[in-house]
Design an enzyme around this catalytic site. Structure first.
Site, PDB file in Angstrom:
ATOM      1  N   GLU A  95       0.826  -1.202   0.000  1.00 37.79           N
ATOM      2  CA  GLU A  95       0.000   0.000   0.000  1.00 37.79           C
ATOM      3  C   GLU A  95       0.869   1.264   0.000  1.00 37.79           C
ATOM      4  OE1 GLU A  95      -4.193  -1.457   1.804  1.00 37.79           O
ATOM      5  OE2 GLU A  95      -2.760  -0.808   3.305  1.00 37.79           O
ATOM      6  N   CYS A 108       3.513   8.627   1.180  1.00 36.82           N
ATOM      7  CA  CYS A 108       4.003   7.685   2.184  1.00 36.82           C
ATOM      8  C   CYS A 108       4.244   6.350   1.485  1.00 36.82           C
ATOM      9  CB  CYS A 108       2.956   7.570   3.293  1.00 36.82           C
ATOM     10  SG  CYS A 108       3.428   6.398   4.564  1.00 36.82           S
ATOM     11  N   CYS A 115       6.313  -6.673   7.216  1.00 39.72           N
ATOM     12  CA  CYS A 115       7.402  -6.151   8.037  1.00 39.72           C
ATOM     13  C   CYS A 115       7.945  -7.278   8.895  1.00 39.72           C
ATOM     14  CB  CYS A 115       6.905  -5.009   8.927  1.00 39.72           C
ATOM     15  SG  CYS A 115       8.259  -4.115   9.742  1.00 39.72           S
ATOM     16  N   CYS A 119       6.230  -4.842  16.076  1.00 34.85           N
ATOM     17  CA  CYS A 119       5.791  -3.814  17.023  1.00 34.85           C
ATOM     18  C   CYS A 119       4.341  -4.106  17.419  1.00 34.85           C
ATOM     19  CB  CYS A 119       5.930  -2.429  16.403  1.00 34.85           C
ATOM     20  SG  CYS A 119       7.639  -2.074  15.927  1.00 34.85           S
ATOM     21  N   CYS A 122       1.124  -2.117  15.794  1.00 32.81           N
ATOM     22  CA  CYS A 122       1.115  -1.806  14.360  1.00 32.81           C
ATOM     23  C   CYS A 122       0.448  -2.932  13.584  1.00 32.81           C
ATOM     24  CB  CYS A 122       2.550  -1.612  13.868  1.00 32.81           C
ATOM     25  SG  CYS A 122       2.649  -1.261  12.108  1.00 32.81           S
ATOM     26  N   CYS A 343      -1.277   6.144   9.881  1.00 26.99           N
ATOM     27  CA  CYS A 343      -0.069   5.475  10.395  1.00 26.99           C
ATOM     28  C   CYS A 343      -0.418   4.139  11.051  1.00 26.99           C
ATOM     29  CB  CYS A 343       0.597   6.303  11.489  1.00 26.99           C
ATOM     30  SG  CYS A 343       1.173   7.888  10.972  1.00 26.99           S
TER      31      CYS A 343
HETATM   32  N1  SAH Z   1       9.385   0.625  10.274  1.00 28.75           N
HETATM   33  C1  SAH Z   1       9.565   2.042  10.162  1.00 28.75           C
HETATM   34  C2  SAH Z   1       8.658   2.656   9.126  1.00 28.75           C
HETATM   35  C3  SAH Z   1       7.186   2.603   9.470  1.00 28.75           C
HETATM   36  S1  SAH Z   1       6.685   4.218   9.801  1.00 28.75           S
HETATM   37  C4  SAH Z   1       9.412   2.681  11.510  1.00 28.75           C
HETATM   38  O1  SAH Z   1       9.137   1.956  12.449  1.00 28.75           O
HETATM   39  O2  SAH Z   1       9.640   3.864  11.639  1.00 28.75           O
HETATM   40  C5  SAH Z   1       5.108   4.047  10.428  1.00 28.75           C
HETATM   41  C6  SAH Z   1       4.945   4.892  11.669  1.00 28.75           C
HETATM   42  O3  SAH Z   1       3.621   4.699  12.206  1.00 28.75           O
HETATM   43  C7  SAH Z   1       5.905   4.462  12.747  1.00 28.75           C
HETATM   44  O4  SAH Z   1       6.294   5.526  13.541  1.00 28.75           O
HETATM   45  C8  SAH Z   1       5.023   3.512  13.523  1.00 28.75           C
HETATM   46  O5  SAH Z   1       5.553   3.261  14.775  1.00 28.75           O
HETATM   47  C9  SAH Z   1       3.705   4.257  13.535  1.00 28.75           C
HETATM   48  N2  SAH Z   1       2.576   3.393  13.847  1.00 28.75           N
HETATM   49  C10 SAH Z   1       2.503   2.056  13.727  1.00 28.75           C
HETATM   50  N3  SAH Z   1       1.303   1.602  14.124  1.00 28.75           N
HETATM   51  C11 SAH Z   1       0.613   2.678  14.507  1.00 28.75           C
HETATM   52  C12 SAH Z   1      -0.720   2.862  14.986  1.00 28.75           C
HETATM   53  N4  SAH Z   1      -1.544   1.828  15.148  1.00 28.75           N
HETATM   54  N5  SAH Z   1      -1.118   4.105  15.271  1.00 28.75           N
HETATM   55  C13 SAH Z   1      -0.297   5.154  15.079  1.00 28.75           C
HETATM   56  N6  SAH Z   1       0.955   5.056  14.610  1.00 28.75           N
HETATM   57  C14 SAH Z   1       1.406   3.829  14.336  1.00 28.75           C
END
Ligand code: SAH
Length: 372
Positions: A95, A108, A115, A119, A122, A343
């Site tokens: 996406e 984006c 991935c 985390c 996420c 995000c």
């Molecule tokens: N793997 C990289 C790139 C992904 S960026 C990284 O971790 O930075 C995506 C961003 O959205 C990251 O900051 C991630 O932590 C955040 N994110 C992930 N899940 C989320 C959620 N459910 N709500 C808000 N932000 C989230």
């Protein structure tokens, strides 16, 4: 006899294209000509590249191609955010999201199919992992977006900023990400300023140092917790790269005095987990000597996430403590959440190789996307 696979020129850097032409007895300026056709004029047809000789156009058409990922689904949110589901050659889907804002447009971009990190908050993590994207598949997302969007009046380009904040961990796919980013900032290709391209990482320390030496673009760090115990839980890669060494790496990245740039610290606000005034004060102490600004991201929900978004009251209390301590702090309001484009909500369609998706098997088709 099967036809020989064509070479996709889309993801080639200026150097790679120069080598490609040199190997075929052509001058280096051919590379610049072709870069401009591909990345400035969105031309994918060699026959239309009129400043190349007929002979060159002929053998290019035989040997090479300019192939972008295929759009499976395009969605537009109420706030004007776009999300595309793109199919890759092997059937996996990723996406890409476009976020229009006043005076700028941010794309984006995904860097991996799924991935490999896990985390806890996420939804991409729950898809598991299939593979790294190629540089063509990464820069191809920019190509797709530009093909679908028209600049508004007075706007020279519709995508003015790129963030590698889609699916995947960009710094675990180093070379292809650097190749694609170098095309984004190359004058003869897309030509964005380095400050307008941001790589976001969960904190892969050796790769942060390598990026600093290779291609110094803006860096965002997914911090999300002010101490190791909590960060180990939320961002498990923290066990390998804990906060002390990670903050050192951030300082190295911005250089002495931090005059090059500041790191953007991303901090997802999760109700009752990391959003108390105590956490804010701990964060102030952690970041005291790190040149940075802080982005608070209200948690974006997805089915069976097991977390809730912080209340507005908790958010503003937290933000005020950071601001009082002198940190530039902004709250990133969710964009495109009605189409699951915000995000942490990107899922694509991943042929999982890790069996992690099985562990999370209760999560249905989270994006609500119906297969074509
Ligand atoms: N793997 C990289 C790139 C992904 S960026 C990284 O971790 O930075 C995506 C961003 O959205 C990251 O900051 C991630 O932590 C955040 N994110 C992930 N899940 C989320 C959620 N459910 N709500 C808000 N932000 C989230």
């Amino acid at each position: 006899m099967t036809e020989k696979a064509k070479i996709n020129l889309l993801g080639m850097t200026r150097q790679e294209l120069t080598d490609f032409f040199a190997q075929r007895g052509e001058k280096p300026f051919r590379a610049v000509q072709v870069l401009k056709w591909i990345h400035q004029r969105d031309c994918t047809d060699f026959a239309a590249m009129t400043d190349l000789s007929k002979a060159v156009r002929g053998w290019l058409a035989d040997e090479a191609e300019i192939r972008t990922p295929e759009i499976v689904l395009e969605q537009c949110a109420a706030d004007g955010t776009y999300k595309w589901l793109l199919r890759l050659d092997d059937g996996n889907c990723i996406e890409t999201v476009f976020i229009p804002e006043d005076g700028r447009g941010t794309l984006c971009v995904s860097s991996q199919v799924g991935c490999a990190l896990d985390c806890s908050f996420c939804s991409t993590a729950r898809q598991g992992f299939n593979r790294n994207l190629t540089s063509a598949e990464i820069i191809g997302q920019l190509q797709v977006a530009r093909g679908r969007l028209q600049p508004e009046e007075g706007q020279s380009r519709v995508v003015s900023n790129v963030v590698l904040m889609g699916m995947g961990e960009p710094l675990l796919n180093f070379e292809p990400v650097v190749a694609a980013v170098s095309l984004m900032v190359e004058d003869n290709a897309y030509g964005l300023s380095r400050r307008r391209v941001t790589v976001s990482t969960s904190g892969i320390i050796p790769a942060m140092d390598r990026l600093h030496e290779t291609l110094h673009v803006a860096l965002a760090l997914s911090l999300h917790a002010p101490n190791d115990a909590l960060r180990n839980e939320l961002v498990p890669i923290n066990r390998k790269y804990p906060l002390g060494p990670l903050m050192d790496a951030c300082r190295r990245y911005v250089g002495k005095g931090g005059h090059h740039s500041r790191i953007t610290m991303e901090y997802v606000m999760i109700d009752g987990v990391n959003d108390t005034p105590g956490h804010a004060r701990e964060l102030v102490r952690l970041l005291r000597d790190v040149p940075c600004k802080i982005n608070l991201i209200p948690f974006n929900p997805f089915p069976d996430a097991g977390y809730r978004r912080s209340s507005e009251a908790a958010l503003s209390r937290f933000r005020d403590i950071l601001i009082q301590a002198g940190f530039t702090t902004i709250t990133r309001r969710p964009r495109g959440d009605d189409i699951d484009a915000a995000c942490g909500q990107l899922v694509g369609r991943v042929e999982d190789r890790t069996r992690r998706a099985l562990r999370y098997a209760r999560v249905p088709n989270v994006s609500g996307v119906t297969p074509p």
